[in-house]
Write an enzyme that holds these catalytic residues in place. Structure first.
Site, mmCIF file in Angstrom:
data_model
loop_
_atom_site.group_PDB
_atom_site.id
_atom_site.type_symbol
_atom_site.label_atom_id
_atom_site.label_comp_id
_atom_site.label_asym_id
_atom_site.label_seq_id
_atom_site.Cartn_x
_atom_site.Cartn_y
_atom_site.Cartn_z
ATOM 1 N N GLU A 103 0.844 -1.199 0.000
ATOM 2 C CA GLU A 103 0.000 0.000 0.000
ATOM 3 C C GLU A 103 0.880 1.250 0.000
ATOM 4 O OE1 GLU A 103 -2.754 0.039 3.311
ATOM 5 O OE2 GLU A 103 -3.735 1.862 2.581
ATOM 6 N N ASN A 121 -12.303 -1.055 -0.668
ATOM 7 C CA ASN A 121 -11.594 -1.661 0.470
ATOM 8 C C ASN A 121 -12.227 -1.199 1.777
ATOM 9 O OD1 ASN A 121 -9.049 -2.744 1.982
ATOM 10 N ND2 ASN A 121 -9.208 -0.608 2.648
ATOM 11 N N GLU A 122 -12.490 -2.108 2.648
ATOM 12 C CA GLU A 122 -13.029 -1.781 3.980
ATOM 13 C C GLU A 122 -14.087 -0.680 3.870
ATOM 14 O OE1 GLU A 122 -9.995 -1.359 7.047
ATOM 15 O OE2 GLU A 122 -9.390 -3.437 6.761
ATOM 16 N N TYR A 128 -6.665 -9.168 11.378
ATOM 17 C CA TYR A 128 -5.326 -8.978 11.942
ATOM 18 C C TYR A 128 -5.227 -9.698 13.277
ATOM 19 C CZ TYR A 128 -4.213 -5.585 8.337
ATOM 20 O OH TYR A 128 -3.937 -4.999 7.133
ATOM 21 N N GLU A 152 -6.110 -9.109 3.665
ATOM 22 C CA GLU A 152 -5.268 -8.464 4.695
ATOM 23 C C GLU A 152 -5.252 -9.365 5.918
ATOM 24 O OE1 GLU A 152 -5.777 -4.267 5.596
ATOM 25 O OE2 GLU A 152 -6.373 -3.865 3.519
#
Ligand code: AHR
Length: 488
Positions: free
Chosen positions: A25, A172-173, A239, A295
């Site tokens: 990124e 994204n998100e 995560y 991710e």
């Protein structure tokens, strides 16, 4: 002694090579300095791509690379990153440290990087602050072979042939930094944006919808129900921490509790992964939609003294150990998990590589990915053993996690010993005879050991003694280690 039985006749699915994917990124020093430098800088490069970093990444056989974000993707306007570099507009990277982004690394540079590494590109488009037209035009600019103003603009910018774009993410998100949308609203947005992602090339674009964060199964349900018919994949982000989002922990200063609670968090991830897959099984019983874990990885507090918006952390044996446990989870769920992209490739979060000016170090996670290469596109085979699970931070954590796959007649077995103070001896019983064995081991003197610019090879793989006798292999796994065994 732990007995391990491998039954190569019982195949459990293909471990898609894309499970070993990467993510880069526009964040901190991932792209600029980590990968891309001025062509006339003193750092050896080919068209701006660092030669040392590209050579190291080639060793990993990176299958796919996701770009430009992350949160950055929904703030990125592709037109700012094409044409004469000196004339490209600047922007403020509002997500990551408020630094000025000069857009010198854009579409053409990304494809050049993928070509140099030899991986598939995976681009995430802007739904949060971009328009449908902007997204459709980007696809045409990149992939149209014929005579159109956009394709001709690409040619004018130096690329005659269309770029080969296989994977495209629609936002994204979008439940967070990508627009704080509700799943109902995003589903409608997805349907609309995805309609205009046309197939100009021979191979259709594989469209990936924005999926949920971690434990949010409602987002998964709604998006699959309302828009599932228009996608080939749906993402999922998870995560792992030392504790949780509010207690991330320090990446290289931790105690035994910090070691085990990170492993416990990996087990929480296993439960959540299984729940998300169960939702997919309800809404997509024919298993047509891929789960794209685009991710994942350990997220710790950033290194003291560094820009908090740059998410720079060190990488220890703990990362290699929990990383293998998680990769094995993806293997076990390879029926659904078709891609995963660890966050992130260089200088950000659980990175493969750290750089400081012209210096570069390979992290324990880099060694993990290199040691696991034999699994890419291998057929997962049945394996039975007692994993010696123990209690840690309210979870049952396996002492041993072992995975085996077969490819071109060779068998790859990866194994991790998560215990800090107990060795393990494995006797692996095979259902056929092999004539050659080779094995590698990664371990450390201390759980906090990491590779630094002063001591770049402190945590490095060594040969592991493996005894092959008829259809049995014996290896000794020291405490806190990962190992990869190849049989031919
Ligand atoms: O990887 C860092 C950030 O984590 C990404 O930009 C975002 O998608 C996620 O929240």
């Amino acid at each position: 002694m732990t007995e391990v039985k491998i039954n190569t006749k019982r195949k459990l699915g293909v471990i898609d090579r894309n499970i070993y994917g990467q993510f880069a990124e526009h964040l901190g020093r991932c792209i600029y300095e980590g990968i891309y430098v001025d062509e006339d800088s003193g750092i050896p490069n080919v068209n701006g791509m660092r030669s040392d970093v590209v050579a190291a990444l080639k060793e990993l056989s990176v299958p796919v690379l996701r770009w430009p974000g992350g949160c950055f993707a929904d703030d990125y306007h592709w037109r700012d990153g094409i044409g004469d570099k000196e004339k490209r507009p600047y922007m403020v990277n509002t997500n990551w440290g408020g630094v000025v982004e000069n857009n010198h690394f854009g579409t053409h540079e990304f494809f050049e990087l993928c070509e140099q590494i030899g991986c598939e590109p995976y681009i995430t488009g802007n739904v949060g602050s971009g328009t449908v037209q902007e997204m459709r035009d980007w696809i045409e600019y990149m992939t149209f072979d014929g005579d159109s103003p956009l394709a001709n603009e690409r040619r004018k910018n130096g690329r005659e042939e269309p770029f080969k774009l296989k994977y495209f993410g629609v936002g994204n998100e979008n439940w967070g930094c990508g627009g704080n949308m509700r799943p109902e609203y995003y589903s409608d947005q997805y349907r609309r944006y995805a309609t205009f992602i046309r197939n100009y090339g021979e191979e259709p674009v594989f469209k990936i919808a924005c999926g949920p964060n971690s434990v949010d199964t409602r987002w998964m349900e709604v998006v699959l129900k309302e828009a599932g018919q228009f996608m080939q994949g749906i993402s999922w982000h998870n995560y792992t921490y030392e504790g949780d989002w509010d207690h991330k922990g320090n990446s290289c200063v931790f105690d035994e509790k910090g070691w085990y609670s990170n492993l416990a968090d990996a087990e929480r991830m296993r439960k959540t992964l299984i729940k998300q897959i169960a939702v997919m099984d309800c809404f997509d019983p024919e298993n047509k939609i891929a789960l794209i874990v685009d991710e994942w990885g350990n997220w710790f507090d950033c290194m003291p003294g560094t820009n908090p918006g740059f998410l720079y952390q060190q990488n220890t044996m703990r990362d290699a150990v929990s990383g293998m446990v998680i990769l094995h989870m993806f293997h076990e769920n390879c029926r659904r998990v078709k891609m995963a992209n660890i966050a992130q490739m260089i200088n950000v979060l659980q990175a493969m590589i750290l750089t400081e000016g012209e210096k570069m170090v390979l992290t324990p996670t880099y060694h993990l990915f290199r040691m696991m290469k034999g699994h890419q596109d291998g057929e997962l085979v049945d394996i039975v053993y007692d994993n010696g699970a123990y209690e840690a931070d309210g979870e049952r954590v396996p002492k041993l996690s072992i995975s085996a796959s077969e490819k071109n007649g060779a068998l790859t077995v990866s194994a991790v010993n998560t215990k800090l103070d107990e060795d393990a001896e494995l006797e692996i019983e095979l259902d056929r005879e092999y004539s050659e064995v080779s094995a590698e081991l990664l371990t450390a003197g201390d759980m906090r050991d990491c590779n630094t610019f002063e001591e770049p090879e402190k945590v490095s793989p060594v040969k592991l003694e493996a005894e092959l006798c008829a259809n049995k292999v014996r290896v000794k796994l020291p405490a806190m280690c990962i190992a990869a065994i190849t049989l031919k």
